[in-house]
Write a protein that holds these residues in place. Structure first.
Motif, PDB file in Angstrom:
ATOM      1  N   VAL A 118      43.653  35.310  57.580  1.00 30.81           N
ATOM      2  CA  VAL A 118      43.590  35.402  56.122  1.00 30.81           C
ATOM      3  C   VAL A 118      42.373  36.224  55.712  1.00 30.81           C
ATOM      4  O   VAL A 118      41.270  36.015  56.226  1.00 30.81           O
ATOM      5  CB  VAL A 118      43.508  33.994  55.487  1.00 30.81           C
ATOM      6  CG1 VAL A 118      43.377  34.076  53.980  1.00 30.81           C
ATOM      7  CG2 VAL A 118      44.709  33.161  55.874  1.00 30.81           C
ATOM      8  N   ASP A 119      42.579  37.150  54.776  1.00 30.38           N
ATOM      9  CA  ASP A 119      41.489  37.932  54.200  1.00 30.38           C
ATOM     10  C   ASP A 119      40.765  37.060  53.178  1.00 30.38           C
ATOM     11  O   ASP A 119      41.380  36.562  52.229  1.00 30.38           O
ATOM     12  CB  ASP A 119      42.054  39.188  53.531  1.00 30.38           C
ATOM     13  CG  ASP A 119      40.976  40.058  52.931  1.00 30.38           C
ATOM     14  OD1 ASP A 119      40.071  40.472  53.677  1.00 30.38           O
ATOM     15  OD2 ASP A 119      41.044  40.325  51.716  1.00 30.38           O
TER      16      ASP A 119
ATOM     17  N   GLN B 120      46.161  45.830  55.588  1.00 29.54           N
ATOM     18  CA  GLN B 120      47.542  45.849  56.068  1.00 29.54           C
ATOM     19  C   GLN B 120      47.511  46.308  57.522  1.00 29.54           C
ATOM     20  O   GLN B 120      47.167  47.455  57.801  1.00 29.54           O
ATOM     21  CB  GLN B 120      48.387  46.807  55.221  1.00 29.54           C
ATOM     22  CG  GLN B 120      48.376  46.486  53.739  1.00 29.54           C
ATOM     23  CD  GLN B 120      48.996  45.136  53.444  1.00 29.54           C
ATOM     24  OE1 GLN B 120      50.094  44.838  53.886  1.00 29.54           O
ATOM     25  NE2 GLN B 120      48.281  44.313  52.705  1.00 29.54           N
TER      26      GLN B 120
ATOM     27  N   MET C  38      43.016  44.178  47.625  1.00 30.30           N
ATOM     28  CA  MET C  38      44.129  44.010  48.552  1.00 30.30           C
ATOM     29  C   MET C  38      43.608  43.654  49.942  1.00 30.30           C
ATOM     30  O   MET C  38      42.564  44.134  50.364  1.00 30.30           O
ATOM     31  CB  MET C  38      44.944  45.305  48.649  1.00 30.30           C
ATOM     32  CG  MET C  38      45.643  45.689  47.359  1.00 30.30           C
ATOM     33  SD  MET C  38      46.937  44.545  46.907  1.00 30.30           S
ATOM     34  CE  MET C  38      48.073  44.775  48.237  1.00 30.30           C
ATOM     35  N   ALA C  39      44.360  42.829  50.638  1.00 28.97           N
ATOM     36  CA  ALA C  39      44.034  42.491  52.020  1.00 28.97           C
ATOM     37  C   ALA C  39      44.369  43.677  52.921  1.00 28.97           C
ATOM     38  O   ALA C  39      45.237  44.486  52.591  1.00 28.97           O
ATOM     39  CB  ALA C  39      44.839  41.273  52.463  1.00 28.97           C
TER      40      ALA C  39
ATOM     41  N   THR D  65      37.149  37.549  57.268  1.00 27.22           N
ATOM     42  CA  THR D  65      38.458  37.051  57.678  1.00 27.22           C
ATOM     43  C   THR D  65      38.358  35.643  58.249  1.00 27.22           C
ATOM     44  O   THR D  65      37.414  35.331  58.970  1.00 27.22           O
ATOM     45  CB  THR D  65      39.051  37.993  58.751  1.00 27.22           C
ATOM     46  OG1 THR D  65      39.059  39.319  58.241  1.00 27.22           O
ATOM     47  CG2 THR D  65      40.462  37.608  59.106  1.00 27.22           C
TER      48      THR D  65
ATOM     49  N   SER E 205      43.097  44.803  41.414  1.00 26.95           N
ATOM     50  CA  SER E 205      42.951  43.641  42.282  1.00 26.95           C
ATOM     51  C   SER E 205      42.637  44.107  43.696  1.00 26.95           C
ATOM     52  O   SER E 205      43.009  45.196  44.108  1.00 26.95           O
ATOM     53  CB  SER E 205      44.223  42.800  42.277  1.00 26.95           C
ATOM     54  OG  SER E 205      45.292  43.556  42.793  1.00 26.95           O
TER      55      SER E 205
ATOM     56  N   SER F  68      40.286  38.474  49.139  1.00 28.43           N
ATOM     57  CA  SER F  68      41.505  38.478  48.320  1.00 28.43           C
ATOM     58  C   SER F  68      42.327  37.204  48.484  1.00 28.43           C
ATOM     59  O   SER F  68      43.273  36.986  47.735  1.00 28.43           O
ATOM     60  CB  SER F  68      42.372  39.683  48.685  1.00 28.43           C
ATOM     61  OG  SER F  68      42.869  39.547  50.011  1.00 28.43           O
ATOM     62  N   GLN F  69      41.984  36.368  49.479  1.00 31.63           N
ATOM     63  CA  GLN F  69      42.749  35.158  49.800  1.00 31.63           C
ATOM     64  C   GLN F  69      44.212  35.478  50.097  1.00 31.63           C
ATOM     65  O   GLN F  69      45.108  34.689  49.788  1.00 31.63           O
ATOM     66  CB  GLN F  69      42.640  34.123  48.675  1.00 31.63           C
ATOM     67  CG  GLN F  69      41.270  33.512  48.554  1.00 31.63           C
ATOM     68  CD  GLN F  69      40.875  32.763  49.817  1.00 31.63           C
ATOM     69  OE1 GLN F  69      41.591  31.919  50.300  1.00 31.63           O
ATOM     70  NE2 GLN F  69      39.724  33.096  50.371  1.00 31.63           N
ATOM     71  N   GLN F  70      44.450  36.642  50.700  1.00 30.49           N
ATOM     72  CA  GLN F  70      45.806  37.055  51.056  1.00 30.49           C
ATOM     73  C   GLN F  70      45.998  36.982  52.567  1.00 30.49           C
ATOM     74  O   GLN F  70      45.062  37.173  53.340  1.00 30.49           O
ATOM     75  CB  GLN F  70      46.084  38.475  50.570  1.00 30.49           C
ATOM     76  CG  GLN F  70      46.115  38.595  49.069  1.00 30.49           C
ATOM     77  CD  GLN F  70      46.364  40.026  48.621  1.00 30.49           C
ATOM     78  OE1 GLN F  70      46.366  40.950  49.409  1.00 30.49           O
ATOM     79  NE2 GLN F  70      46.576  40.199  47.331  1.00 30.49           N
ATOM     80  N   LEU F  71      47.230  36.732  52.947  1.00 27.84           N
ATOM     81  CA  LEU F  71      47.593  36.635  54.351  1.00 27.84           C
ATOM     82  C   LEU F  71      47.625  38.024  54.983  1.00 27.84           C
ATOM     83  O   LEU F  71      48.250  38.936  54.453  1.00 27.84           O
ATOM     84  CB  LEU F  71      48.970  35.970  54.465  1.00 27.84           C
ATOM     85  CG  LEU F  71      49.503  35.708  55.856  1.00 27.84           C
ATOM     86  CD1 LEU F  71      48.668  34.642  56.545  1.00 27.84           C
ATOM     87  CD2 LEU F  71      50.952  35.272  55.778  1.00 27.84           C
TER      88      LEU F  71
END
Length: 125
Positions: A110-111, A43, A40-41, A71, A38, A114-117
């Motif tokens: 938000v990335d 870090q 990853m956003a 982003t 998967s 990946s739709q991750q914070l």
């Protein structure tokens, strides 16, 4: 030489059917639960500074580079466009806002892939 082997074929058939069922269940579970790689956003450690009525500074204190074309920046529930290409560790950019920021307003990064914070910051004036 006259042995009774009537039960051998049904037992082997049952064992093969159970094995096929277990393998099929494992393959389906791998697809359903996404056990593949998967994305990853980034870090990163980000900090707000110099919050004013027309914007704020966003300081990158360390971690992965932030690519603004991948982003979404949301300031108090309104999307904000960033003209910079990226934000690297140790750098800072000024982000203009259309309205004055107040104490308690949220800034969310938000990335997109990946739709991750990446970060959720709160304005403190």
């Amino acid at each position: 030489m006259n042995r009774n082997e009537d039960a051998v074929s049904p037992v082997i058939g049952v064992i093969l059917m159970v094995a096929i069922t277990v393998i099929l269940a494992a393959v389906i579970a791998a697809f359903v639960f996404g056990m593949g790689p998967s994305e990853m956003a980034p870090q990163s450690s980000l900090k707000l500074s110099n919050v004013s009525d027309d914007g704020f500074n966003l300081n990158h204190q360390g971690g992965d580079e932030i690519l603004w074309n991948n982003t979404n920046l949301i300031v108090d529930n309104a999307p904000v466009t960033v003209s910079e290409d990226n934000l690297t560790a140790g750098s800072s950019i000024f982000i203009s806002t259309s309205s004055a920021l107040e104490n308690g307003d949220s800034i969310t990064i938000v990335d997109v892939p990946s739709q991750q914070l990446i970060a959720e910051l709160t304005v403190r004036r």
